[in-house]
Design an enzyme around this catalytic site. Structure first.
Site, mmCIF file in Angstrom:
data_model
loop_
_atom_site.group_PDB
_atom_site.id
_atom_site.type_symbol
_atom_site.label_atom_id
_atom_site.label_comp_id
_atom_site.label_asym_id
_atom_site.label_seq_id
_atom_site.Cartn_x
_atom_site.Cartn_y
_atom_site.Cartn_z
ATOM 1 C CB ALA A 32 36.780 51.269 20.175
ATOM 2 C CG HIS A 33 37.237 50.970 14.524
ATOM 3 N ND1 HIS A 33 37.800 50.015 15.325
ATOM 4 C CD2 HIS A 33 38.138 51.190 13.530
ATOM 5 C CE1 HIS A 33 38.984 49.669 14.841
ATOM 6 N NE2 HIS A 33 39.213 50.373 13.751
#
Lengths: 199, 288
Positions: free
Chosen positions: A37-38
Site C-alpha cells: 500500500a505504501h
C-alpha cells in the site's frame, strides 16, 4: 505513568506535545497500510492520482488484519501491528506527502522517519506485537476498505477505534527515538554478556 | 473415514488449536515473566500479551493476526503410508482452516507477490518428515509469523570457532533482531549437519517444550548459558527494555563434516503456537 488520550483528527500542536515514553490511547480513525500500500500510494502520487482516503491528521497503522465478512458487514477479528522497519525506506515520503499525524507499528523506525515526523509534527507509537485480539477489541467498526486487490493483509482498512492502546510513544516530534536509545543501551551491555559467556 | 481423511481432520483441528491457544509451557513462562519484570514498559507489554492470550481463548479467535505460514512436522510410525496423500490432506486442512477459523491468507508467489488466497501454493504448507517405529503417526502444526521468521540466520563457522563461536553468533543474532521478532522469544538453534540441516534443526528445536533441557549435558549447559546471556542484554518484552528477552533456548545437533561448523538460529515470537496429535493405526486420535 498517566496515559494521554487523543482523538483524531489530531492537531499538530497536540502531536508536538507527545514525548518519547508517553503512554497513549487513541480514538477516532486509523488506516492500515503495509509494504504494498505504501508503494502504491507513492506511485499514485507520481502519477498525480488521488488516494482513496485522506491520511491527514489521522493515524497510519502498520497492520495487516484478519477481517471477516458477515453478511455485508466487515468485522475485524485480529489486528496487531506489523514490523515497521519494512516501511522505513518509503515512510519519510509518505509522511511528508500524506501528513498522517500518528504512526502506529512495532519494532521501531529510523532517523529518516524521525526527521519527517519532526518536520510535520507527528509521532511514531508502538503497540504490543502479537496482541491482535486486544487491538481488535478497540476497533468499533470498519468504515471502509480500498485496494483489496492487494490481498486482505495489504489492503487499506479504514477503522474506527475507541481507546486504541496502550501505545508507547517511540519517536516524538523532537526526534527522540526510544528504539535507537535502547539499541545503544543493549550494545553497551554486549561486552558484559560476552564476558559472562566466556567469549 | 479413511486414514487420510483422519489426517485431514486432525490437521484442521491442530491448526485451529494452535492459532487460538498457546501451549501451557509458554503461558506459564509469560506469567512468570510478568511477575518478575521490574521495568515499567516491560510489564506493560507483558500485561497486554497476557490479556490478549486470555481474550483470544475466550473469543475463540487467533491470538495474532499473523497466522503465519503453516509448518507441519510429521513423524511417521510403522504403518506404511503415502507421503503424497498425507501432503494433500494437510494442504486440504490448511485451505479449510483459512476459511473456517479464519486465518489470514499469507501465501504469495515470491516474485509476483500474488496471493493464492488459501495459504497453500507451490512448496507450502511446509512438511518436515521424520520416521520412527512408533505405533502411531505424530503430526505437529506450527504456524509461524514473518516478524520472527524473518530474523532467522545462518552462518558457516570455522571448526576452530568452536562453542564460543556458536554462542557469539546466537547472541549477535538476537541483539540484531531487537524488538523485531516480538520478544519474549524462544530461540531455536541447530548446530552441525549441513547448512540446510542446521536451519531445519533450528526450527525442529522449537518443537521441544521450553524448560525441558537437551539430554546431552553439554548441550543443556549451552542452552542455559545462552538463555542467561540473552536475558542479560535487556532487550526486554517488545524490545522496550526489561529482564525477559527470551523464555527459552533449545538447541539440536547433528554430526557434521570435519571441515565445517554450520549454525542455524530460528527465533520464535512469544506467540509460540503449536499443537500435536497422534493418530493410531485403528484411526483413533489423541490430541496432546
Amino acid at each position: 505513568m498517566a496515559a494521554i488520550r487523543l482523538r483524531t483528527p489530531v492537531s499538530e500542536a497536540d502531536a508536538r506535545r507527545l514525548s518519547m515514553n508517553d503512554h497513549l490511547f487513541l480514538s477516532g480513525v486509523l488506516i492500515t497500510a503495509r509494504d504494498m500500500a505504501h508503494q502504491r500510494a507513492l506511485q499514485y502520487l507520481r502519477e498525480g492520482k488521488p488516494l482513496p482516503f485522506s491520511f491527514e491528521n489521522i493515524a497510519l497503522f502498520h497492520c495487516g488484519p484478519i477481517v471477516e465478512k458477515k453478511g455485508s458487514e466487515w468485522r475485524v477479528v485480529a489486528a496487531g501491528p506489523t514490523t515497521s522497519s519494512r516501511m522505513e525506506l518509503v515512510e519519510p515520503a509518505f509522511i511528508r506527502n500524506f501528513q498522517p499525524r500518528i504512526i502506529i507499528g512495532k519494532g521501531g523506525m529510523g532517523p529518516e522517519t524521525a526527521q519527517a515526523l519532526r518536520e510535520i509534527g507527528g509521532a511514531y507509537c508502538v503497540f504490543t506485537g502479537g496482541a491482535a485480539v486486544l487491538a481488535a477489541k478497540a476497533v468499533k467498526a470498519v468504515r471502509d476498505v480500498a485496494w483489496l486487490d492487494l490481498g486482505m493483509a495489504e489492503a487499506l482498512w479504514m477503522l474506527e477505534v475507541k481507546d486504541f492502546g496502550p501505545l508507547v510513544v517511540a519517536i516524538d516530534s523532537e526526534g527522540n527515538n526510544l528504539h535507537a536509545r535502547l539499541a545503544a543501551l543493549v550494545e553497551s551491555r554486549k561486552s558484559k554478556v560476552y564476558k559472562a559467556l566466556r567469549l | 473415514m479413511d486414514f487420510y481423511e483422519e489426517i485431514e481432520e486432525a490437521g484442521l483441528r491442530l491448526i485451529r488449536k494452535s492459532v487460538i491457544e498457546l501451549p501451557s509451557d509458554i503461558r506459564e513462562a509469560l506469567t512468570k515473566a510478568y511477575r518478575t519484570e521490574k521495568e515499567e514498559d516491560g510489564r506493560l507489554q507483558l500485561k497486554a500479551i497476557l490479556d490478549n492470550i486470555k481474550l483470544a481463548e475466550r473469543l475463540g479467535v487467533p491470538i495474532c493476526q499473523d497466522t503465519g505460514i503453516l509448518y507441519f512436522y510429521v513423524r511417521l510410525g510403522k504403518k506404511p503410508l503415502s507421503l503424497v496423500r498425507i501432503g494433500e490432506a494437510l494442504a486440504a486442512a490448511t485451505r479449510k482452516a483459512t476459511v473456517s477459523i479464519p486465518l489470514r491468507s499469507n501465501a504469495v508467489h515470491p516474485f509476483s507477490r500474488k496471493n493464492s488466497g488459501d495459504n497453500t501454493g507451490f512448496g507450502i504448507p511446509i512438511v518436515d518428515w521424520d520416521a520412527s517405529e512408533d505405533e502411531y503417526l505424530e503430526i505437529t502444526a506450527l504456524p509461524k509469523g514473518a516478524g520472527s521468521e524473518n530474523r532467522s540466520a545462518f552462518r558457516s563457522l570455522l571448526p576452530s570457532d568452536g562453542i564460543a563461536g556458536v554462542k557469539e553468533f546466537v547472541i549477535d543474532t538476537v541483539i540484531k533482531a531487537g524488538g523485531g521478532p516480538c520478544p519474549p522469544s524462544v530461540v531455536g538453534i541447530g548446530v552441525g549437519g549441513s547448512p540446510d540441516l542446521a536451519m531445519k534443526l533450528s526450527k525442529r528445536a522449537l518443537l521441544r517444550p521450553i524448560g525441558l533441557r537437551h539430554q546431552d549435558p553439554e548441550i543443556a549447559k549451552l542452552e542455559e548459558e545462552l538463555l542467561a546471556g540473552i536475558n542479560a542484554t535487556g532487550i526486554g518484552p517488545s524490545g522496550l527494555g526489561g529482564s525477559t528477552t527470551s523464555l527459552g533456548v533449545n538447541a539440536e545437533i547433528a554430526f557434521c563434516h570435519t571441515a565445517s561448523l554450520p549454525v542455524g538460529v530460528n527465533i520464535q515470537c512469544w506467540a509460540a503456537r503449536k499443537a500435536s496429535a497422534r493418530i493410531y493405526e485403528d484411526g483413533h486420535v489423541i490430541y496432546m
